[in-house]
Design a protein around this motif. Sequence first.
Motif, PDB file in Angstrom:
ATOM      1  N   MET A   1      48.958  28.072 105.906  1.00 48.79           N
ATOM      2  CA  MET A   1      48.177  27.501 104.823  1.00 48.79           C
ATOM      3  C   MET A   1      49.017  27.464 103.558  1.00 48.79           C
ATOM      4  N   THR A   2      48.837  26.410 102.820  1.00 53.55           N
ATOM      5  CA  THR A   2      49.573  26.333 101.567  1.00 53.55           C
ATOM      6  C   THR A   2      48.902  27.193 100.504  1.00 53.55           C
ATOM      7  N   GLU A   3      49.646  27.502  99.477  1.00 57.35           N
ATOM      8  CA  GLU A   3      49.105  28.318  98.383  1.00 57.35           C
ATOM      9  C   GLU A   3      47.917  27.620  97.716  1.00 57.35           C
ATOM     10  N   ARG A   4      47.964  26.300  97.636  1.00 57.75           N
ATOM     11  CA  ARG A   4      46.846  25.559  97.019  1.00 57.75           C
ATOM     12  C   ARG A   4      45.554  25.755  97.812  1.00 57.75           C
ATOM     13  N   ILE A   5      45.662  25.751  99.130  1.00 55.57           N
ATOM     14  CA  ILE A   5      44.476  25.947  99.965  1.00 55.57           C
ATOM     15  C   ILE A   5      43.966  27.382  99.820  1.00 55.57           C
ATOM     16  N   LEU A   6      44.870  28.332  99.813  1.00 48.18           N
ATOM     17  CA  LEU A   6      44.460  29.725  99.639  1.00 48.18           C
ATOM     18  C   LEU A   6      43.777  29.945  98.299  1.00 48.18           C
ATOM     19  N   GLU A   7      44.301  29.346  97.257  1.00 51.97           N
ATOM     20  CA  GLU A   7      43.688  29.479  95.924  1.00 51.97           C
ATOM     21  C   GLU A   7      42.288  28.859  95.917  1.00 51.97           C
ATOM     22  N   ALA A   8      42.153  27.681  96.519  1.00 48.37           N
ATOM     23  CA  ALA A   8      40.843  27.037  96.596  1.00 48.37           C
ATOM     24  C   ALA A   8      39.873  27.896  97.398  1.00 48.37           C
ATOM     25  N   SER A   9      40.366  28.492  98.466  1.00 54.99           N
ATOM     26  CA  SER A   9      39.535  29.359  99.299  1.00 54.99           C
ATOM     27  C   SER A   9      39.073  30.583  98.520  1.00 54.99           C
ATOM     28  N   ARG A  10      39.954  31.168  97.764  1.00 57.29           N
ATOM     29  CA  ARG A  10      39.591  32.333  96.940  1.00 57.29           C
ATOM     30  C   ARG A  10      38.517  31.951  95.927  1.00 57.29           C
ATOM     31  N   SER A  11      38.670  30.795  95.322  1.00 59.20           N
ATOM     32  CA  SER A  11      37.705  30.327  94.332  1.00 59.20           C
ATOM     33  C   SER A  11      36.326  30.150  94.955  1.00 59.20           C
ATOM     34  N   VAL A  12      36.274  29.516  96.116  1.00 56.22           N
ATOM     35  CA  VAL A  12      35.004  29.310  96.811  1.00 56.22           C
ATOM     36  C   VAL A  12      34.412  30.652  97.227  1.00 56.22           C
ATOM     37  N   ASN A  13      35.243  31.527  97.769  1.00 55.80           N
ATOM     38  CA  ASN A  13      34.768  32.826  98.222  1.00 55.80           C
ATOM     39  C   ASN A  13      34.181  33.635  97.075  1.00 55.80           C
ATOM     40  N   GLU A  14      34.814  33.572  95.918  1.00 57.41           N
ATOM     41  CA  GLU A  14      34.324  34.305  94.751  1.00 57.41           C
ATOM     42  C   GLU A  14      32.914  33.853  94.375  1.00 57.41           C
ATOM     43  N   VAL A  15      32.711  32.548  94.337  1.00 57.11           N
ATOM     44  CA  VAL A  15      31.405  32.004  93.979  1.00 57.11           C
ATOM     45  C   VAL A  15      30.361  32.374  95.033  1.00 57.11           C
ATOM     46  N   LEU A  16      30.692  32.163  96.307  1.00 54.83           N
ATOM     47  CA  LEU A  16      29.735  32.432  97.367  1.00 54.83           C
ATOM     48  C   LEU A  16      29.417  33.923  97.476  1.00 54.83           C
ATOM     49  N   ALA A  17      30.392  34.783  97.248  1.00 56.06           N
ATOM     50  CA  ALA A  17      30.144  36.225  97.284  1.00 56.06           C
ATOM     51  C   ALA A  17      29.177  36.639  96.173  1.00 56.06           C
ATOM     52  N   GLY A  18      29.338  36.037  95.003  1.00 56.27           N
ATOM     53  CA  GLY A  18      28.425  36.330  93.898  1.00 56.27           C
ATOM     54  C   GLY A  18      27.002  35.892  94.200  1.00 56.27           C
ATOM     55  N   ILE A  19      26.872  34.728  94.802  1.00 56.16           N
ATOM     56  CA  ILE A  19      25.553  34.219  95.175  1.00 56.16           C
ATOM     57  C   ILE A  19      24.940  35.119  96.248  1.00 56.16           C
ATOM     58  N   ASP A  20      25.743  35.485  97.234  1.00 58.81           N
ATOM     59  CA  ASP A  20      25.266  36.354  98.306  1.00 58.81           C
ATOM     60  C   ASP A  20      24.772  37.685  97.749  1.00 58.81           C
ATOM     61  N   ALA A  21      25.521  38.261  96.836  1.00 61.90           N
ATOM     62  CA  ALA A  21      25.124  39.540  96.240  1.00 61.90           C
ATOM     63  C   ALA A  21      23.799  39.408  95.491  1.00 61.90           C
ATOM     64  N   ALA A  22      23.648  38.321  94.745  1.00 65.55           N
ATOM     65  CA  ALA A  22      22.408  38.110  93.993  1.00 65.55           C
ATOM     66  C   ALA A  22      21.220  37.944  94.943  1.00 65.55           C
ATOM     67  N   VAL A  23      21.410  37.174  96.009  1.00 66.06           N
ATOM     68  CA  VAL A  23      20.327  36.961  96.967  1.00 66.06           C
ATOM     69  C   VAL A  23      19.956  38.266  97.658  1.00 66.06           C
ATOM     70  N   ARG A  24      20.944  39.082  97.970  1.00 73.70           N
ATOM     71  CA  ARG A  24      20.650  40.381  98.589  1.00 73.70           C
ATOM     72  C   ARG A  24      19.848  41.270  97.641  1.00 73.70           C
ATOM     73  N   ARG A  25      20.218  41.259  96.359  1.00 75.06           N
ATOM     74  CA  ARG A  25      19.456  42.055  95.383  1.00 75.06           C
ATOM     75  C   ARG A  25      18.030  41.524  95.265  1.00 75.06           C
ATOM     76  N   LEU A  26      17.889  40.212  95.236  1.00 77.44           N
ATOM     77  CA  LEU A  26      16.554  39.617  95.169  1.00 77.44           C
ATOM     78  C   LEU A  26      15.727  40.034  96.381  1.00 77.44           C
TER      79      LEU A  26
END
Length: 66
Positions: A1-26
Amino acid sequence: MTERILEASRSVNEVLAGIDAAVRRLDRGVAREGESAQGALCDLKEAEPRLSAMRRLMREGLGVVG
């Protein structure tokens, strides 16, 4: 994987992890101030550009056009 793909993946993962955490708390009834199901859904919809960008980069990396 190129660094650009890894960076994009990290960005998506960060957002989705935050949403997941909020939904779990809810779900547990311990939501933080301002958290709501509607807010989580809005956050998920706002993540779409990041998901699209990651998908585009991955397709480019594989040489898939279209």
